[in-house]
Design an enzyme around this catalytic site. Sequence first.
Site, short mmCIF file in Angstrom:
data_model
loop_
_atom_site.label_atom_id
_atom_site.label_comp_id
_atom_site.label_asym_id
_atom_site.label_seq_id
_atom_site.Cartn_x
_atom_site.Cartn_y
_atom_site.Cartn_z
N SER A 15 8.17 8.05 -32.60
CA SER A 15 8.44 9.15 -33.53
C SER A 15 9.54 10.02 -32.92
CB SER A 15 7.17 9.96 -33.78
OG SER A 15 6.66 10.41 -32.55
N GLY A 18 14.54 11.46 -35.20
CA GLY A 18 15.46 12.24 -36.02
C GLY A 18 15.80 11.58 -37.34
N THR A 194 12.94 -2.89 -30.64
CA THR A 194 13.48 -2.93 -32.01
C THR A 194 13.15 -4.26 -32.68
OG1 THR A 194 15.24 -1.42 -31.42
CG2 THR A 194 15.61 -2.78 -33.36
N GLN A 195 13.28 -5.35 -31.92
CA GLN A 195 12.91 -6.65 -32.49
C GLN A 195 11.48 -6.62 -33.00
OE1 GLN A 195 13.67 -10.01 -29.87
NE2 GLN A 195 15.31 -8.90 -28.87
N CYS A 384 8.57 39.16 -42.82
CA CYS A 384 7.22 38.99 -43.34
C CYS A 384 6.21 39.73 -42.46
CB CYS A 384 6.89 37.51 -43.54
SG CYS A 384 5.67 37.29 -44.84
N MET A 387 7.87 42.51 -40.74
CA MET A 387 8.09 43.71 -41.54
C MET A 387 6.79 44.53 -41.58
SD MET A 387 7.14 44.57 -44.95
CE MET A 387 7.78 45.41 -46.39
N GLU A 408 -5.52 42.49 -42.96
CA GLU A 408 -5.64 41.15 -42.37
C GLU A 408 -6.22 41.23 -40.95
OE1 GLU A 408 -1.89 39.05 -42.08
OE2 GLU A 408 -2.85 37.19 -41.44
N HIS A 510 11.26 35.65 -46.87
CA HIS A 510 11.78 34.82 -45.78
C HIS A 510 13.24 34.44 -46.04
CE1 HIS A 510 7.90 33.89 -43.74
NE2 HIS A 510 7.44 34.26 -44.93
N GLU A 512 15.33 33.30 -44.01
CA GLU A 512 15.73 32.14 -43.21
C GLU A 512 15.71 30.84 -44.02
OE1 GLU A 512 12.93 33.83 -42.92
OE2 GLU A 512 11.22 32.59 -42.30
#
Length: 537
Positions: A15, A18, A194-195, A384, A387, A408, A510, A512
């Site tokens: 994994s 990319g 890879t094979q 978020c 802030m 919260e 958000h 971003e």
Amino acid sequence: MKNTKYVFVTGGVTSSLGKGIIAASLAKLLQERGYTVTIQKLDPYINIDPGTLNPYEHGECFVTDDGAETDLDLGHYERFLNTPTSQANNVTTGRIYQNVIDKERKGEYLGKTVQVIPHITDEIKNRVQILGNTGKYDIVITEIGGTVGDIESLPYVESVRQLLWELGDNNAIVIHLTLIPYLAAAGELKTKPTQHSVKMLMQSGVSPDILVCRSEHEINDGIKRKLALFCNVKKEDVIQALDAETIYDVPNLMLEQGLDKVVLNKLDLKGSKVPQLIEWNKFVNKHKNPKYTINIGLIGKYVELHDAYKSISEAFIHAGATNEVKVKIHWIHSEELKAADVAGLLKGLNGILVAPGFGERGIEGKIKAVQYARENNIPFFGICLGMQMAVIEFSRNVLKLADANSIEMDENTSNPVINLMEEQKEITNMGGTMRLGAWDCKLTENSKLKDIYNSEIISERHRHRYELNNKYVADLETAGMTVSGKNPVTDLVEVIEIPSHPWFIGVQYHPEYKSTVENPHPLFVAFVKAGLEHSLK
Ligand code: GLN
């Protein structure tokens, strides 16, 4: 109606090779050639979406305009292509099964035994073709999450096999992204993994059309020939992908290797203009040749895993390039700011960003960081939860409401300056129930925000349950923290600023998520500029 072509991207060997960046780079080149392209990610996990996942698991949860909580690769797709994605661009096994089971309960399978083949695979194939069927795209690139050989990706590989057969030659192809490891002791690149991974793919009836080979060293002709022989591809269809200095180099590297050309040939799409990447390369040049450096502290509780703040760090790259500034991010753990010497840890920063987040862990450190930025005139950007922390800090230290807090964190506070939103009060399910996606915000005349956006109504993406309690707005404003943006329908506060401070802005949304290479986000651009001014003093 377009005859949409499909490109599937699978991964082999390990994994983290990319796939998302390769898919986005290929899409960029095809887009530059004049094709309309979109990218989809199929995730083999059973969560309905990554919204309930701890960021330590898979990094940031990206949010689309239509309020989908998605894999962070969709962020790369948007940043590279400068076009929005939607729920249809990210599908998980959980969502597939949920749909099939819902249909079964409604009796839609008319008494049939519901099985992986054909019912789950049909649902996967539908999800892949939903984007093509919109008629908007020449090419749909579908990235299959996970690694070939994983039990959980089998239904996806089987669906690809069926689609290749149904769509026919030249309409759908498979790119297999793989790793060619270098054995230092032997001084050799090794093709065997890879094979094996291609063999595994073939056992499922899928033969890759193109191999993209990640490698730390040049893959010479001999190795290409060997890969071609063992993996049933032509030598020209073996593309090397060397490690890049930045992900933004990858479109150029793929252009040099001719990945786009090979893909177009196989899809029988010809005669398009050659990718120029003019705007893209202007950005890459600025990014690589900054004139100044600034230091920004990013205060969060997941800082050990930078991917947890992917869109923020990428937005800094875009905004840095615009300002010809290298933004050096100092990853600061909010929990460490609690006991330690705050001034010592934050000294020398040209800007402080308090990041989004959930729950109580580390919030006192975030509040300390806000206070330090406010009292020392250091540019401050709260996103978020950041802030909300700015409002709590101001309420405690300026309004002198010692127990000011968010519901919260403390349900029993006598000063709930951050309150649960009304529509959230009856909600019990955690998944997909926040205030999500794009909402409008009306900016206040004469605010810094209005100058920055140069527009009155803006639309930004959200992901939260709590809000600034409007009962405290008058007191906050009298004391010098003003509201510079509100939702025009609900009156919910979206932005606060401190006009007497050089640059102090907190946003409930958000920004971003909307920063792209071609459209760096104006708030990040302005924050970096403020950081630059601070550094030059
Ligand atoms: N936990 C806060 C809320 O739900 C902030 C969320 C966030 O930072 N994305 O309102």
